[in-house]
Design an enzyme around this catalytic site. Structure first.
Site, PDB file in Angstrom:
ATOM      1  N   LYS A   1      -9.094  -0.192  -5.910  1.00 27.11           N
ATOM      2  CA  LYS A   1      -9.122   0.447  -4.601  1.00 27.11           C
ATOM      3  C   LYS A   1     -10.426   1.208  -4.407  1.00 27.11           C
ATOM      4  CE  LYS A   1      -7.730   1.966  -0.618  1.00 27.11           C
ATOM      5  NZ  LYS A   1      -6.649   2.943  -0.413  1.00 27.11           N
TER       6      LYS A   1
ATOM      7  N   HIS B   1     -10.508   0.984   1.673  1.00 26.50           N
ATOM      8  CA  HIS B   1     -10.264   1.958   2.729  1.00 26.50           C
ATOM      9  C   HIS B   1     -11.437   1.802   3.691  1.00 26.50           C
ATOM     10  CE1 HIS B   1      -8.744   5.963   4.278  1.00 26.50           C
ATOM     11  NE2 HIS B   1      -9.886   5.775   4.949  1.00 26.50           N
TER      12      HIS B   1
ATOM     13  N   HIS C   1       1.702   5.317  -1.760  1.00 21.44           N
ATOM     14  CA  HIS C   1       1.345   6.502  -2.544  1.00 21.44           C
ATOM     15  C   HIS C   1       2.623   7.158  -3.058  1.00 21.44           C
ATOM     16  CE1 HIS C   1      -2.860   6.514  -1.094  1.00 21.44           C
ATOM     17  NE2 HIS C   1      -2.327   6.043   0.019  1.00 21.44           N
TER      18      HIS C   1
ATOM     19  N   HIS D   1       0.867  -1.186   0.000  1.00 19.20           N
ATOM     20  CA  HIS D   1       0.000   0.000   0.000  1.00 19.20           C
ATOM     21  C   HIS D   1       0.893   1.221   0.000  1.00 19.20           C
ATOM     22  CE1 HIS D   1      -3.959   1.980   1.278  1.00 19.20           C
ATOM     23  NE2 HIS D   1      -3.098   2.969   1.088  1.00 19.20           N
TER      24      HIS D   1
ATOM     25  N   HIS E   1      -4.730  -0.691   5.873  1.00 18.48           N
ATOM     26  CA  HIS E   1      -4.225   0.093   7.004  1.00 18.48           C
ATOM     27  C   HIS E   1      -5.133   0.031   8.234  1.00 18.48           C
ATOM     28  CE1 HIS E   1      -6.989   2.804   5.010  1.00 18.48           C
ATOM     29  NE2 HIS E   1      -6.096   3.215   4.131  1.00 18.48           N
TER      30      HIS E   1
ATOM     31  N   ASP F   1       1.142   2.585   3.520  1.00 20.64           N
ATOM     32  CA  ASP F   1       0.300   3.774   3.326  1.00 20.64           C
ATOM     33  C   ASP F   1       1.145   5.035   3.446  1.00 20.64           C
ATOM     34  OD1 ASP F   1      -2.011   5.233   2.796  1.00 20.64           O
ATOM     35  OD2 ASP F   1      -2.610   5.337   4.906  1.00 20.64           O
TER      36      ASP F   1
END
Length: 357
Positions: free
Chosen positions: A97, A134, A16, A14, A174, A244
């Protein structure tokens, strides 16, 4: 006492990496942190909603970090059709996602109801794509929902989705709560959970008033952190690393409305060595960071992934940098600002001595 540790390079399920100058700064640091496989989130501006967009983004990332294997995802939205799911599967896209509308960074295009997507989920189940959730619902103060219980309030939806699609692989992303850990453990082998570096370290007291520890979902109570630590210390195979890691310029964090995200990418394995040593389960680090996620996603050499190793050493004074300049060109660094990493200026006591990159 362990003073060095050689393990396979980590798999971050995970991550970004953003766009533009931020992407160009952050992406090479994936390998620096000891990570050789990264599962990339699609919440760009605009979001990645098609196979072609995902593949174009992957090409950009691969040029910046050729030693890292990137696995791509699509953003769950009304534009995602059954036909696009099948195209994505053929192109090697690994997941979709889901973001509840408005709960976190770049989630304005997120969803409000799951039932309308059941045909898409059925196609994903048939094609072997993973649904990445999420796991929060939007705050609703009239019904006593806020950031501290938004994850727990979401869990019935996770159970409902699993019952409707028992062969669909689902990852609760997460996780931050004891309730989430218990739910994932109770559900079947097709349901797993990613756990971040920072949620193994933080509780609510650590982010209240501390912008650089603020993330979504927020860190919860001590018993919740204990549940995360206990499940990784137990070696449960459906709980694995997903950092994350989410960089923001310091001015966006240090503002009246701090952006959600904690930046851990450059030091993933040293952070984890520190935490796992502190909780007495350094022997469980390798499976958590290197194997369990790869097994759940069934990553093989067909995905371009090659085994590599990283050696970590324990030293008395390993200080996290204060910041990382966003611009790679020194002449423009001051204009774009910097990103403050997790535990900036703190001694974490571990470093990477030998890296696959």
């Amino acid at each position: 006492m362990t003073t060095s540790l050689t393990i396979p390079s980590a798999c971050d399920f995970h991550l970004h990496l953003r766009q533009g100058d931020m992407m160009r700064m952050v992406t090479p640091k994936v390998a620096e942190g000891g990570v050789s496989l990264a599962y990339i989130m699609p919440n760009l501006q605009p979001p990645i909603k098609t196979t072609d967009e995902a593949l174009a983004y992957k090409k950009e990332l691969q040029a910046l970090a050729p030693n890292v294997t990137f696995l791509m995802t699509l953003y769950l939205s009304p534009e995602l059709t059954v036909e696009e799911v099948r195209k994505a599967s053929k192109a090697g896209i690994r997941g979709v996602k889901s973001y509840p509308r408005g709960v976190t960074t770049n989630s304005e295009s997120g969803i409000e109801s799951y039932e309308v997507y059941y045909p898409v989920f059925k196609a994903m189940e048939e094609e072997g794509l993973v649904l990445n959730l999420h796991g929060e619902i939007p705050s609703d103060h009239n019904n006593n929902v806020c950031v501290m219980n938004a994850e727990e309030k979401f869990l019935p939806e996770l159970e409902k989705l699993h019952k409707a699609f028992p062969n669909l692989k689902i990852v609760l992303e997460h996780a931050t709560s004891q309730a989430a850990v218990e739910m994932v453990k109770r559900l079947g082998d097709t349901v797993a959970c990613s756990i971040t570096v920072h949620h193994l370290q933080l509780i609510v007291d650590d982010w209240a008033g501390q912008a650089h520890h603020f993330c979504k979902p927020v860190a919860k109570y001590p018993n919740d952190r204990n549940a995360l630590r206990e499940v990784v210390a137990s070696g449960h195979p459906r709980f694995f690393l997903g950092t994350d890691s989410a960089p923001h310029p310091s001015h966006a964090k240090e503002s009246a409305h701090a952006h959600a995200g904690v930046f851990t990418t450059p030091l993933v394995l040293p952070y984890l060595a520190k935490i796992f040593e502190e909780i007495g389960c350094l022997d469980k680090l390798e499976n958590f960071a290197c194997h369990f996620g790869k097994q759940f996603y069934q990553v093989t050499q067909k995905d371009g992934f090659e085994t590599a190793t990283v050696t970590l050493v324990k030293e008395d004074n390993v200080v996290v940098p204060q910041q990382y300049a966003i611009a790679t060109d020194p002449s423009t660094q001051g204009d774009l600002g910097a990103v403050v990493p997790f535990l900036a200026s703190k001694n974490i006591g571990w470093k990477i001595a030998k890296n696959f990159c």
